[in-house]
Every structure is written in structure tokens, then in C-alpha cells.
Design a protein around this motif. Structure first.
Motif, PDB file in Angstrom:
ATOM      1  N   UNK A  89      -9.396   0.912  -9.830  1.00 39.79           N
ATOM      2  CA  UNK A  89      -9.029   0.973 -11.321  1.00 39.79           C
ATOM      3  C   UNK A  89      -7.412   1.004 -11.400  1.00 39.79           C
ATOM      4  N   UNK A  90      -7.134   0.606 -12.405  1.00 38.90           N
ATOM      5  CA  UNK A  90      -5.859   0.473 -13.002  1.00 38.90           C
ATOM      6  C   UNK A  90      -4.832   1.899 -13.244  1.00 38.90           C
ATOM      7  N   UNK A  91      -3.988   2.293 -12.346  1.00 39.94           N
ATOM      8  CA  UNK A  91      -3.737   3.702 -12.656  1.00 39.94           C
ATOM      9  C   UNK A  91      -2.077   4.059 -13.296  1.00 39.94           C
ATOM     10  N   UNK A  92      -1.285   2.647 -13.273  1.00 40.94           N
ATOM     11  CA  UNK A  92      -0.167   2.698 -14.015  1.00 40.94           C
ATOM     12  C   UNK A  92       0.607   1.296 -13.946  1.00 40.94           C
ATOM     13  N   UNK A  93       1.334   1.185 -15.025  1.00 41.35           N
ATOM     14  CA  UNK A  93       2.111  -0.315 -15.061  1.00 41.35           C
ATOM     15  C   UNK A  93       3.719  -0.054 -15.323  1.00 41.35           C
ATOM     16  N   UNK A 151       0.751  -1.374  -0.076  1.00 42.12           N
ATOM     17  CA  UNK A 151      -0.036  -0.061  -0.145  1.00 42.12           C
ATOM     18  C   UNK A 151       0.980   1.388  -0.051  1.00 42.12           C
ATOM     19  N   UNK A 152       0.380   2.333  -0.674  1.00 42.97           N
ATOM     20  CA  UNK A 152       0.975   3.435  -0.636  1.00 42.97           C
ATOM     21  C   UNK A 152       1.036   4.373   0.530  1.00 42.97           C
ATOM     22  N   UNK A 153       2.034   5.258   0.956  1.00 39.68           N
ATOM     23  CA  UNK A 153       1.807   5.834   2.174  1.00 39.68           C
ATOM     24  C   UNK A 153       0.787   6.647   2.404  1.00 39.68           C
ATOM     25  N   UNK A 154       0.084   7.151   1.491  1.00 37.36           N
ATOM     26  CA  UNK A 154      -1.303   7.683   1.537  1.00 37.36           C
ATOM     27  C   UNK A 154      -2.597   6.986   1.679  1.00 37.36           C
ATOM     28  N   UNK A 155      -2.211   5.580   1.305  1.00 43.03           N
ATOM     29  CA  UNK A 155      -3.096   4.251   1.851  1.00 43.03           C
ATOM     30  C   UNK A 155      -4.343   4.470   0.440  1.00 43.03           C
ATOM     31  N   UNK A 156      -4.253   5.045  -0.589  1.00 38.34           N
ATOM     32  CA  UNK A 156      -5.283   5.111  -1.598  1.00 38.34           C
ATOM     33  C   UNK A 156      -4.739   4.053  -2.730  1.00 38.34           C
ATOM     34  N   UNK A 157      -3.352   3.687  -2.909  1.00 36.56           N
ATOM     35  CA  UNK A 157      -2.930   2.849  -3.890  1.00 36.56           C
ATOM     36  C   UNK A 157      -2.409   1.690  -3.490  1.00 36.56           C
ATOM     37  N   UNK A 158      -2.366   0.757  -4.216  1.00 38.34           N
ATOM     38  CA  UNK A 158      -2.075  -0.667  -4.295  1.00 38.34           C
ATOM     39  C   UNK A 158      -1.026  -0.996  -5.270  1.00 38.34           C
ATOM     40  N   UNK A 161       5.317  -8.172 -14.601  1.00 38.91           N
ATOM     41  CA  UNK A 161       4.664  -6.550 -14.369  1.00 38.91           C
ATOM     42  C   UNK A 161       4.400  -6.181 -13.055  1.00 38.91           C
ATOM     43  N   UNK A 162       4.603  -4.723 -12.871  1.00 38.09           N
ATOM     44  CA  UNK A 162       4.087  -4.189 -11.644  1.00 38.09           C
ATOM     45  C   UNK A 162       2.701  -3.162 -12.092  1.00 38.09           C
ATOM     46  N   UNK A 163       1.726  -3.531 -11.291  1.00 37.60           N
ATOM     47  CA  UNK A 163       0.768  -2.876 -11.475  1.00 37.60           C
ATOM     48  C   UNK A 163      -0.028  -1.859 -10.402  1.00 37.60           C
ATOM     49  N   UNK A 164      -0.386  -0.661 -10.544  1.00 38.89           N
ATOM     50  CA  UNK A 164      -0.506   0.228  -9.512  1.00 38.89           C
ATOM     51  C   UNK A 164      -2.345   0.370  -9.619  1.00 38.89           C
ATOM     52  N   UNK A 211       7.695   7.814  -5.440  1.00 31.08           N
ATOM     53  CA  UNK A 211       8.284   6.600  -6.336  1.00 31.08           C
ATOM     54  C   UNK A 211       8.188   5.366  -5.731  1.00 31.08           C
ATOM     55  N   UNK A 212       8.193   4.106  -6.585  1.00 37.00           N
ATOM     56  CA  UNK A 212       7.946   2.979  -6.427  1.00 37.00           C
ATOM     57  C   UNK A 212       9.451   2.061  -6.901  1.00 37.00           C
ATOM     58  N   UNK A 213       9.908   1.252  -5.748  1.00 35.18           N
ATOM     59  CA  UNK A 213      11.042   0.375  -6.365  1.00 35.18           C
ATOM     60  C   UNK A 213      10.878  -1.085  -6.025  1.00 35.18           C
ATOM     61  N   UNK A 214      11.107  -1.545  -7.233  1.00 35.60           N
ATOM     62  CA  UNK A 214      10.978  -2.994  -7.356  1.00 35.60           C
ATOM     63  C   UNK A 214      12.206  -3.729  -7.589  1.00 35.60           C
ATOM     64  N   UNK A 215      12.264  -4.980  -7.405  1.00 38.64           N
ATOM     65  CA  UNK A 215      13.580  -5.865  -7.589  1.00 38.64           C
ATOM     66  C   UNK A 215      12.941  -7.308  -8.010  1.00 38.64           C
ATOM     67  N   UNK A 216      13.851  -7.910  -8.912  1.00 47.05           N
ATOM     68  CA  UNK A 216      13.321  -9.176  -9.512  1.00 47.05           C
ATOM     69  C   UNK A 216      14.209 -10.110 -10.128  1.00 47.05           C
TER      70      UNK A 216
END
Length: 604
Positions: free
Chosen positions: A259-263, A234-241, A249-252, A282-287
Motif C-alpha cells: 500500500x502507498x503510505x506517503x509521497x 528499505x526502512x530500518x524497521x524493514x516494513x517500508x520501501x 516523486x518519492x513514494x513510500x 526521516x527520509x532524505x532525497x537528492x536529485x
């Protein structure tokens, strides 16, 4: 494969490392493991995960630590680096708060409910390899509920489980089937398999609700992508996942509107971990591409990648306590001392359109920021976290983050620390690609790939993508092996189509080139068709776009610190106010004291 450490053999483990703020030191007295302290060899077992909660019971050690090892689950009083009666206290492994041994299944993940915690009660969720979910109270030991007990909802492994922030009874459970379920701990699960009806669908996802006369679990069923869901946050504002999957894929999502807001797409392979920056920008991912990737929420694009690991990146996390914040007059590093943090009044810019001004929970380090200009009621109250373990800090206009610190751990047993600075995040969106590849591109632009920091030449890592790593000489006369590694990777993968990658897969020996999603491709394809999930964009179509830029189109970060700290793969990293906690597959949980903690305690 072990790394040659500075001044020692290849199997030497680091017990300290230095950063700009000082030296981090391993605390041997704060090592947690099984009571026998015998290293656990569990390569085939689920990763060792770590969860923390503060119970505020009036004792000198209010924190509780939970971790899983094989079939066992432990909850301990966490001593950390604090002293009791002027003495550092060793972890007492013979007296756990709770210990559970499971038969026929393994615990895979767990999460404390911080919204309902009290001095004599705390709710803990535990997910298992066979798909069940258990709710327990490790303090009272009276509560014990089991969800998906007969495996009627999902028969696959639970990969990630979290309480919905601020909720007293709702939690999300992700499975390796690529499905995610919303539960209410007060509702029954039913004695028959649930029947679903479509609720909402979009590109690469579908959402269903149970088709029943009475409300039952699961409340919602999300089918996302193709392959396992590995983690969500969850985002710090708690509105996004943010959700990362084995399909790369990362989906936000907007969690409330679904609703899908970003990929974003990984360079190749599956994405294994995800985390948000403290201000939600910002979102950080690893894989499985051995990279850490930074994605801008506002610009909806990849802004940089980090190259330092030599194998899969298992966990990424931001360190809110060492971020640099600036106001209109000066810049200061965020102090570990809460009073110093309050003095600096750090927060993101208040006009950010995706962050609630009424309440923002950092979710990292337990710092909660509250708008001092307004004490109005919280928006979206069902999803906002009133974390009683957090510290409220008033908002000051004109204060924003200018440097971010985050860490990553991986299967190469290395701990990497990274810094994301303004000179990187303000880079233009892409560069002109020439037939000459990276070298021509950098020559045309008059310099090398922008970097936020650099490491000594003797600390450079061998490239995990290309075996022949040359040294690129910059106009200043310095060499950058990593840059040449990027060149090799670009030349090797830039022209590959999906068919070419599949045909050459057998020739590649490194395990990171094998995606686990391929094992379940047929099964997941049938699942997607039955659930009317729209197919996601082909990897070739995304390559070279802001969602998956080429290696020479974005800056490449070098790690500020890269140290081997374990003999087995690292599986957890948690940044706390006074220390950093790591865990490895041997079942060992280590505590690293932050700079100044030891000297400060000794002076006291």
C-alpha cells in the motif's frame, strides 16, 4: 566546474576536513582502483558503485569491497584504516578476491547478501545495462546464475538492485523502464515472456503477478510512476520501501501490504537517491534540483531542504556513528566504539508505531538494536534481517535522536556533510506567504529562515538557480548569500506553470534543468495506459503543498562541510564505523579516517 578551495587554486583537492568531532584525513594507502592505478575516464559509463560485506573468516581484514569500473567488476579484501603487525597495510590491487570483465554490457549496481554470508561463501548480485541480473559467489567462484538472460522480462538498464533484508533468496530489481521486479533466486525465469495479471493498483503505481500454472520469476512486477526508477531503500524497521523516480516523486510503500503510505515531490527535475534516518523518522532525497530534501515519515511533509551543491546530487547517506542521542538525563554523541554505543543505549522512542519493537536494523553502519525487555519471535520474519555482521544493542526507554548527521555527494565533485537538529524538525508546517516573497515573509516573522547551522562567509556557495546573488542583511548585521539565492529561485520558479517551464527549457543552459524523463515520455505514457496506472498529480497541484512546499515555506540548511575531493563526479558515499568511503567516476575509491583513528592507532 571546479570550486575555489580555501588557500589554493580552483583544482586543489582537499585531503582533510574538520568537523565538531575533529579532523577527517584521506588515507592514501587505502585507495582502491583498477590494478594499474590509472585514472579511468568513463563519463559515458555507469556510475562507480561500492558495496561492503564482512565475512568473519578469522583474519585481520574480514571486510570485502566490491566496485564496478566500466566493463569490469572487482572484489578486494578491504584493509580500511586498521593496522597489521603495528603497520598500516596498503591495498594490494594485484590480488583481487575476484575480477570479472564483461563483453557487450556494463555492470551498473551490486549488492551482497548479508543474511547468508559465511567465512567461505558470500552471494553477490550484479545488475547490467542490458537488463540482465547475475548471481555470483566471488569466494567460491562456483555459483553463477543469470536472470532475465534473454531479456524477456525487461530490456532496459538495471538502476538499483538489493536483497530483501533478512531474506536468503528474494531480491528486488529496478529498471529504467519504471518497473521493479521481485525475484526468488531459486526459481526459474522461464523460456517465454511472462504474462501478467493485475494484483493491486493505486495512485501512480500498479502491481502484477505472473499468470502461470507454476511459480516462476518474477514473482511480482511493480510499475511505478512515469520514468525510470532511480533508487529504492528499505526502512530500518524493514516494513517500508521508499522509491525515487525520474518523474520527481518519492513514494513510500508498506512493503508487506503493498500500500502507498506517503509521497513527496522534488522542487523540479528527477529524484536520484534516497536514504532513511537510523530511527526511520526521516527520509532524505537528492536529485536534479541540486537540493537535499528531508521528509518526515510521521508528519508526511517536507520539513527542510539543504542548499550546498552546484549540480545534481547523486548519493545521500546517514552517518549513524555521529548522531546525537539523548535520554532523560543527558545527551551524548554516538561513539564509533561499539562498547560506547552500547553504554549510551541509543534508539528511537519505543512507542513509534511504524517500527518493530522486536528487531530494528539500522541498515547504516551495521548497528542492530534489540529490545531487551522482550525476546519474543520476530514479526514478519520473511522481511526482518538477522544480520550476523551487526552489533546488538539493548533498548533503553526514553532515548531518542536529537541531531542527525548525513552526507551527500554530487556531480559537482563536492562532499557535503549536513546536520539535522531539533530546532529544524520542530518548525511549524509552513509559513504565511506574502506577495513580497521571501524578504517580506521573513520580515513579517521577525527573522531570517531558520537554519540548523551556518558556514563562514568565505565558504558560501554561488547559487546554481539564479546567477545574480545578493546579500541579505539580517538584523544581527550578518549576511546570508544562500538566503538571497533562495529568494532568486523563488522569484524565478514560483509562478511558472508546466507549460511555461517547457517553453523556457531551451533557454536554460544548465544541464540540471533537463530531466531525463522527457526522453521517454511517449513510451512511458503508453506503458502506463497499458498497465492501468493512474496518472500522478500534476506538479502545479503539488507545488505549495506539504509534499512540495515553496522555498520560503521550509527552513534551508547550509552544509556543515562542503569540500571538493575529486576531479570527476562523485558516485558513492558509505559511512563506516572507523572511516568514510567515497568513490568517483574515475574509478577511484577513497578512504577517509575518522577523527582520532590515526592518533589512536599510533599510540597502540
Amino acid at each position: 566546474m571546479a570550486v575555489q578551495s580555501e588557500g589554493g587554486g580552483k583544482d586543489d583537492l582537499k585531503t582533510h576536513f574538520a568537523t565538531r568531532e575533529g579532523e577527517y584525513k584521506l588515507m592514501p594507502l587505502s585507495e582502491y582502483s583498477k590494478p594499474t592505478r590509472v585514472a579511468y575516464n568513463g563519463q559515458a559509463n555507469p556510475p562507480v558503485k561500492v558495496s561492503f560485506v564482512r565475512v568473519d573468516d578469522g583474519s585481520s581484514s574480514p571486510d570485502r569491497l566490491c566496485f564496478n569500473v566500466g566493463r569490469e567488476l572487482y572484489v578486494y579484501v578491504y584493509k580500511g584504516v586498521r593496522k597489521v603487525n603495528d603497520l598500516f597495510q596498503a591495498a594490494d590491487l594485484t590480488k583481487p578476491v575476484d575480477k570479472r570483465i564483461y563483453k557487450g554490457t556494463f555492470p551498473t549496481c551490486h549488492d551482497f547478501n548479508t543474511a547468508t554470508v559465511s567465512s567461505d561463501s558470500v552471494l553477490l548480485l550484479v545488475g547490467f545495462t542490458l537488463g540482465q541480473v547475475q548471481l555470483i559467489d566471488p569466494i567460491k567462484k562456483e555459483i553463477s546464475k543469470l536472470y532475465n538472460e534473454e531479456r524477456l522480462i525487461d530490456k532496459t538498464k538495471v538502476t538499483c538492485i538489493k536483497w530483501v533484508p533478512g531474506s536468503h533468496n528474494q531480491f528486488l530489481v529496478a529498471h529504467s523502464s519504471g518497473q521493479m521486479y521481485l525475484y526468488n533466486e531459486e526459481l526459474p525465469s522461464g523460456q517465454t515472456p511472462p504474462h501478467y495479471q493485475p494484483f493491486k493498483h493505486g495512485e501512480g503505481f500498479s502491481i502484477f503477478t505472473c499468470k502461470t500454472k507454476s511459480t516462476r520469476n518474477p514473482m511480482y512486477r511493480w510499475v511505478i510512476g512515469q520514468g525510470a526508477i532511480n533508487e529504492f531503500a528499505f526502512s530500518p524497521c524493514l516494513r517500508y520501501l521508499a522509491v525515487v523516480s525520474q518523474d520527481g516523486h518519492m513514494r513510500v510503500f508498506n512493503y508487506n501490504s503493498m500500500e502507498l503510505v506517503g509521497t513527496m515531490r522534488s522542487y523540479f527535475g528527477g529524484l536520484l537517491c534516497v536514504c532513511w534516518s537510523p530511527d526511520g523518522k526521516y527520509i532524505v532525497t537528492g536529485g536534479e534540483d541540486d537540493l537535499v530534501t528531508v521528509w518526515s515519515f510521521h508528519e508526511k511533509r517536507v520539513i527542510c531542504r539543504g542548499h550546498g551543491h552546484r549540480s545534481w546530487v547523486n548519493v545521500v547517506a546517514f552517518d549513524v556513528h555521529t548522531c546525537l542521542v539523548c535520554d532523560e538525563e543527558n545527551c551524548e554523541y554516538v561513539s564509533r566504539d561499539v562498547e560506547s554505543v552500547a553504554m549510551h543505549n541509543h534508539l528511537q522512542q519505543p512507542n513509534a508505531n511504524h517500527v518493530s519493537n522486536s528487531s530494528v536494523n539500522s541498515g547504516l553502519g551495521g548497528i542492530k538494536v534489540r529490545d531487551a525487555r522482550s525476546d519474543s519471535s520476530q514479526q514478519n520474519g520473511s522481511h526482518l534481517n538477522s544480520n550476523r555482521n551487526s552489533t546488538e544493542i539493548p533498548v533503553s526507554a526514553g532515548v531518542h535522536y536529537t541531531s542527525y548527521r548525513f552526507g551527500s555527494v554530487g556531480q559537482d565533485t563536492d562532499l557535503c556533510l549536513w546536520e539535522l537538529t531539533e530546532d529544524v524538525v520542530k518548525q511549524p508546517c509552513g509559513k504565511i506567504r506574502t506577495p513580497g516573497g521571501l524578504g517580506a515573509n521573513t520580515a513579517a516573522s521577525g527573522g531570517a529562515i531558520p537554519r540548523s547551522n551556518s558556514v563562514p562567509n568565505n565558504a558560501q556557495k554561488i547559487n546554481s538557480v539564479g546567477n545574480d546573488v545578493g546579500h541579505h542583511h539580517t538584523p544581527e548585521g550578518t549576511t546570508h548569500p544562500i538566503q538571497s539565492a533562495v529568494l532568486n529561485a523563488t522569484n524565478k520558479f514560483a509562478t511558472l506553470s508546466v507549460a511555461d517551464r517547457k517553453e523556457s527549457q531551451d533557454k536554460k543552459e544548465h544541464k540540471r534543468n533537463f530531466s531525463l524523463a522527457s526522453r521517454n515520455s511517449d513510451r512511458v505514457g503508453l506503458l502506463s495506459k497499458s498497465n492501468h496506472v493512474k496518472p500522478v498529480d500534476d506538479a502545479v497541484k503539488l507545488y505549495g503543498t506539504p509534499a512540495c512546499p515553496r522555498l520560503d515555506e521550509v527552513p534551508v540548511l547550509e552544509p556543515l562541510v562542503c569540500k571538493k575531493i575529486a576531479h570527476e563526479r562523485l558516485t558513492s558515499i558509505v559511512f563506516r564505523e572507523e572511516c568514510v568511503v567515497t568513490a568517483c567516476q574515475e574509478g577511484l575509491v577513497y578512504t577517509w579516517a575518522r577523527p582520532g583513528i590515526m592518533a589512536h592507532e599510533l599510540m597502540d
